[in-house]
Design a protein around this motif. Sequence first.
Motif, PDB file in Angstrom:
ATOM      1  N   SER A  86       0.810  -1.218   0.000  1.00  0.00           N
ATOM      2  CA  SER A  86       0.000   0.000   0.000  1.00  0.00           C
ATOM      3  C   SER A  86       0.842   1.266   0.000  1.00  0.00           C
ATOM      4  N   THR A  93       1.726   5.051 -10.310  1.00  0.00           N
ATOM      5  CA  THR A  93       1.246   6.150 -11.135  1.00  0.00           C
ATOM      6  C   THR A  93       1.941   6.183 -12.501  1.00  0.00           C
ATOM      7  N   PHE A 117      -5.960  -0.537  -5.830  1.00  0.00           N
ATOM      8  CA  PHE A 117      -6.004   0.914  -5.778  1.00  0.00           C
ATOM      9  C   PHE A 117      -7.092   1.421  -6.717  1.00  0.00           C
ATOM     10  N   ASP A 120      -5.814   6.946  -6.727  1.00  0.00           N
ATOM     11  CA  ASP A 120      -4.654   7.004  -5.830  1.00  0.00           C
ATOM     12  C   ASP A 120      -4.947   6.419  -4.450  1.00  0.00           C
ATOM     13  N   THR A 121      -6.158   5.931  -4.260  1.00  0.00           N
ATOM     14  CA  THR A 121      -6.581   5.469  -2.935  1.00  0.00           C
ATOM     15  C   THR A 121      -6.539   3.948  -2.848  1.00  0.00           C
ATOM     16  N   VAL A 122      -5.925   3.427  -1.798  1.00  0.00           N
ATOM     17  CA  VAL A 122      -5.902   1.983  -1.607  1.00  0.00           C
ATOM     18  C   VAL A 122      -7.232   1.535  -1.017  1.00  0.00           C
ATOM     19  N   SER A 123      -7.865   0.596  -1.699  1.00  0.00           N
ATOM     20  CA  SER A 123      -9.143   0.062  -1.252  1.00  0.00           C
ATOM     21  C   SER A 123      -8.958  -1.175  -0.377  1.00  0.00           C
ATOM     22  N   THR A 137      -5.155  -3.820   5.248  1.00  0.00           N
ATOM     23  CA  THR A 137      -5.843  -2.547   5.081  1.00  0.00           C
ATOM     24  C   THR A 137      -7.138  -2.749   4.321  1.00  0.00           C
ATOM     25  N   GLY A 138      -8.221  -2.113   4.775  1.00  0.00           N
ATOM     26  CA  GLY A 138      -9.505  -2.236   4.105  1.00  0.00           C
ATOM     27  C   GLY A 138     -10.246  -3.497   4.515  1.00  0.00           C
TER      28      GLY A 138
END
Length: 281
Positions: A86, A93, A117, A120-123, A137-138
């Motif tokens: 993450s 990018t 992602f 730009d946001t990690v889900s 994460t998530g």
Amino acid sequence: MSFPAVVTLWFVNTADPAGVLEREPKADRGFGRKLLAQVNPAWPITPIGSFPLNRSSVPGRDEFYIAGFPGVSVVRMLVDDASSLSQGSPWLTALPASDVFVIATGMDNDYGGFAHFIGDTVSRSFCATRTHVIEDTGLPEPFEAPYWAGERAEQAGGIALPFEPRDLALSAERHWLGVDIGEDGPDINVVGYAVDGRPEPKIEERKAPAVKSVDAVASRFAEKSKAYDDYEDAPEDESGDEFAELADASVAAAKRVGRGLRRRWAEFWTALSERIRHFDR
């Protein structure tokens, strides 16, 4: 503690990545070269071959396997430490994409990781070995449920996870792309590149065999025919070779005759035009 791993990044801009990959499109050599030059302009980039990603060996150090298809692009590389997917990386990018999927499988260890992602946001990101969760994460996604329930691996007991992280990472890849990324799936054609300054591998060109004249082949064919009785058949391999050579020679002769006729016709037409032009004189 670091975890060397093979990392695959999928840049997706289509609602049907499986449909794109199942068509087995060819990879463009120029796409990967431009991408690597964008990530690091100082790299000396050398193409090292084209092959299916799903049936290739692990990329070596300073090697990248890359392909860009309509709506789907992929980059595979060897990473010294993939323990936290993450975290920011220039590769996340490198290409504009609505979704970026990252899949990591350990080298000489049971490490496995995956990340999704959205922009730009990690889900979702999960990285672990069988006995140590490094990143979580998530919220878990539905495809993870059988693994957390212990339905996909033998239980190791103690503090061990009820699944192999590597297996869960590959399951995430299949789920997100909608197709098996393996030997049983479609061929995903990529181009390999090296950035360590090695020369491009040389491929020897095979020269076409010289085509003999019809007379030469026919005379040799006749000479061999005299060696057999009228009621005997010539050996299959030899007669087959002679017929093949005779056919090749005939085609070559026809081409030579055609070229000669075209040349003579052009000369005739030029002379005729010149006579007509000076006819009034």
